[in-house]
Structures are given as structure tokens and as C-alpha cells.
Design an enzyme around this catalytic site. Structure first.
Site, mmCIF file in Angstrom:
data_model
loop_
_atom_site.group_PDB
_atom_site.id
_atom_site.type_symbol
_atom_site.label_atom_id
_atom_site.label_comp_id
_atom_site.label_asym_id
_atom_site.label_seq_id
_atom_site.Cartn_x
_atom_site.Cartn_y
_atom_site.Cartn_z
ATOM 1 N N CYS A 100 -10.298 -5.136 0.216
ATOM 2 C CA CYS A 100 -11.435 -4.203 0.263
ATOM 3 C C CYS A 100 -12.281 -4.349 -1.006
ATOM 4 C CB CYS A 100 -10.930 -2.771 0.410
ATOM 5 S SG CYS A 100 -10.293 -2.068 -1.124
ATOM 6 N N GLU A 124 0.332 5.168 0.657
ATOM 7 C CA GLU A 124 -0.597 6.171 1.183
ATOM 8 C C GLU A 124 -0.213 7.569 0.721
ATOM 9 O OE1 GLU A 124 -1.030 5.429 5.413
ATOM 10 O OE2 GLU A 124 -2.203 3.624 4.983
ATOM 11 N N CYS A 162 -4.283 0.726 -2.400
ATOM 12 C CA CYS A 162 -4.080 -0.541 -1.678
ATOM 13 C C CYS A 162 -3.012 -1.401 -2.349
ATOM 14 C CB CYS A 162 -5.372 -1.349 -1.662
ATOM 15 S SG CYS A 162 -6.712 -0.630 -0.719
ATOM 16 N N ASN A 210 0.823 -1.206 0.000
ATOM 17 C CA ASN A 210 0.000 0.000 0.000
ATOM 18 C C ASN A 210 0.861 1.262 0.000
ATOM 19 O OD1 ASN A 210 0.485 -0.976 2.675
ATOM 20 N ND2 ASN A 210 -1.135 0.284 3.520
ATOM 21 N N CYS A 262 -10.622 -3.341 -4.313
ATOM 22 C CA CYS A 262 -9.627 -4.323 -4.773
ATOM 23 C C CYS A 262 -10.306 -5.560 -5.326
ATOM 24 C CB CYS A 262 -8.671 -4.684 -3.643
ATOM 25 S SG CYS A 262 -7.558 -3.333 -3.234
ATOM 26 N N GLU A 314 -3.057 -4.573 -3.058
ATOM 27 C CA GLU A 314 -3.548 -5.512 -4.078
ATOM 28 C C GLU A 314 -3.628 -4.841 -5.444
ATOM 29 O OE1 GLU A 314 -4.768 -4.863 -1.100
ATOM 30 O OE2 GLU A 314 -5.892 -6.525 -0.256
HETATM 31 N N1 THU Z 1 -5.338 -1.510 2.495
HETATM 32 C C1 THU Z 1 -4.784 -2.329 1.564
HETATM 33 O O1 THU Z 1 -3.643 -2.122 1.116
HETATM 34 N N2 THU Z 1 -5.520 -3.373 1.130
HETATM 35 C C2 THU Z 1 -6.806 -3.649 1.532
HETATM 36 O O2 THU Z 1 -7.456 -4.524 0.976
HETATM 37 C C3 THU Z 1 -7.381 -2.905 2.648
HETATM 38 C C4 THU Z 1 -6.657 -1.678 3.052
HETATM 39 C C5 THU Z 1 -4.560 -0.349 2.940
HETATM 40 C C6 THU Z 1 -5.090 0.965 2.468
HETATM 41 C C7 THU Z 1 -4.538 1.910 3.504
HETATM 42 O O3 THU Z 1 -3.235 2.293 3.117
HETATM 43 C C8 THU Z 1 -4.444 1.058 4.770
HETATM 44 O O4 THU Z 1 -4.531 -0.289 4.336
HETATM 45 C C9 THU Z 1 -5.543 1.326 5.781
HETATM 46 O O5 THU Z 1 -6.790 1.260 5.189
#
Ligand code: THU
Length: 161
Positions: free
Chosen positions: A112, A64, A73, A62, A115, A75
Site C-alpha cells: 500500500c 489488525e 501492515c 499484518n 508501506c 511490510e
Molecule cells: N495489508 C498489508 O499487510 N499490506 C499491504 O500492503 C496491504 C494491506 C493488510 C492490512 C490489513 O490488515 C489487511 O491487509 C486488509 O487491508
């Protein structure tokens, strides 16, 4: 009125070492990638490893952003990278490893909704299932044999013709 029920098979392994070796190795790569995540705002790091049918493994984590919705994310970073570098090569499996720097995550974190939709696009295009493995920083591993299992009644390209 007719009531239809949808169910799916969730395979659970009590730990990483109980998985078949190919899946163990893929999940190890996701863990390594997770450690390189850029997650200064949530402290929630996720790594993804995409196994392609040609044996290549493409990694993501991920990323940010100070403007929160601009982040992405793990994925999607991984599957978009796979699509960009290996167009037309089918995805066999995706391993996902998540961990928080604030507490011990002892259960798998499922992808999520965004994704799931993104991975479903590839599964639909390649017409073969994508296996998904998920794990927290410790604890059990969940496996599902197709992304469609966790996105029933999904929206896909056939609606656009
Ligand atoms: N996140 C992911 O990388 N994958 C997911 O399927 C759920 C959430 C990340 C996004 C964000 O950077 C952090 O987790 C908190 O939501």
C-alpha cells in the site's frame, strides 16, 4: 510545456519455483510468516520477509485491531522491526506474500502507499536499492529492483533541510 514519462521494469515469473533460489527462500519465509498474521477483521493475511545485507531475515505480518486504523501492515511491521533490531544494516530485499481466507488470490498484492513511503525512507537512507518480490497465495511472482520504481516523485528527507 514538456511532458515527461516515467516507466519502470516489472519482472514477472510464472510461479515461485521459477525464481532464483535466494528469492524463493525469502518468499517461502514470507509465506510462513503470513500464516501467523492477525487478521480477524479482513481475513486478508499478509506476510513479509526482509533480507538484510548481513544475511539476517526479519519477518512481519499484518496485525489488525478492533479500531481498524490502529492495525499495521505486514511490510511496516517487518521493516520497522529490522530498523529497530539492526539499525544501520542495509535492506537488500523484501518478499511479500498475501492471501485471503475468503477467495483465492491468484495475483500479487502490491504494498500500500503507506508501506511504500515507509520502505522508501530506508532505501533513501541506505542509498542502495531494495528489491521487492510480491505474490498472492498462488500464481505469478512480480519483482521490482527498487522501491522507488513504484513510488516515483516520492517525498524524502532532502525536502526538510
Ligand atoms: N495489508 C498489508 O499487510 N499490506 C499491504 O500492503 C496491504 C494491506 C493488510 C492490512 C490489513 O490488515 C489487511 O491487509 C486488509 O487491508
Amino acid at each position: 510545456m514538456e511532458k515527461l514519462s516515467i516507466s519502470f521494469d516489472l519482472y514477472t515469473y510464472e510461479s515461485l519455483v521459477k525464481l532464483p533460489l535466494e528469492d524463493q527462500s525469502l518468499l517461502q519465509k514470507a509465506i510462513k510468516s503470513r500464516n501467523k498474521a492477525y487478521a480477524p477483521y479482513s481475513s486478508f493475511k499478509v506476510g513479509a520477509a526482509v533480507l538484510l545485507e548481513n544475511g539476517e531475515v526479519v519477518l512481519g505480518n499484518n496485525q489488525e485491531n478492533a479500531s481498524y486504523p490502529s492495525g499495521l501492515c505486514a511490510e511496516r511491521v517487518a521493516v520497522f522491526q529490522a530498523g529497530a533490531c539492526f539499525p544501520g544494516i542495509a535492506i537488500k530485499a523484501i518478499a511479500i506474500s498475501a492471501a485471503s481466507e475468503l477467495y483465492i488470490l491468484n495475483k500479487p498484492a502490491a504494498p500500500c502507499g503507506n508501506c511504500r513511503q515507509s520502505i522508501a525512507e530506508y532505501e533513501h537512507k541506505q542509498k542502495s536499492p531494495i528489491r521487492i518480490l510480491m505474490m498472492g497465495s498462488t500464481g505469478p511472482v512480480y519483482k521490482i529492483n527498487s522501491l522507488a520504481d513504484i513510488l516515483p516523485l516520492g517525498f524524502e528527507s532532502s525536502y526538510l533541510k
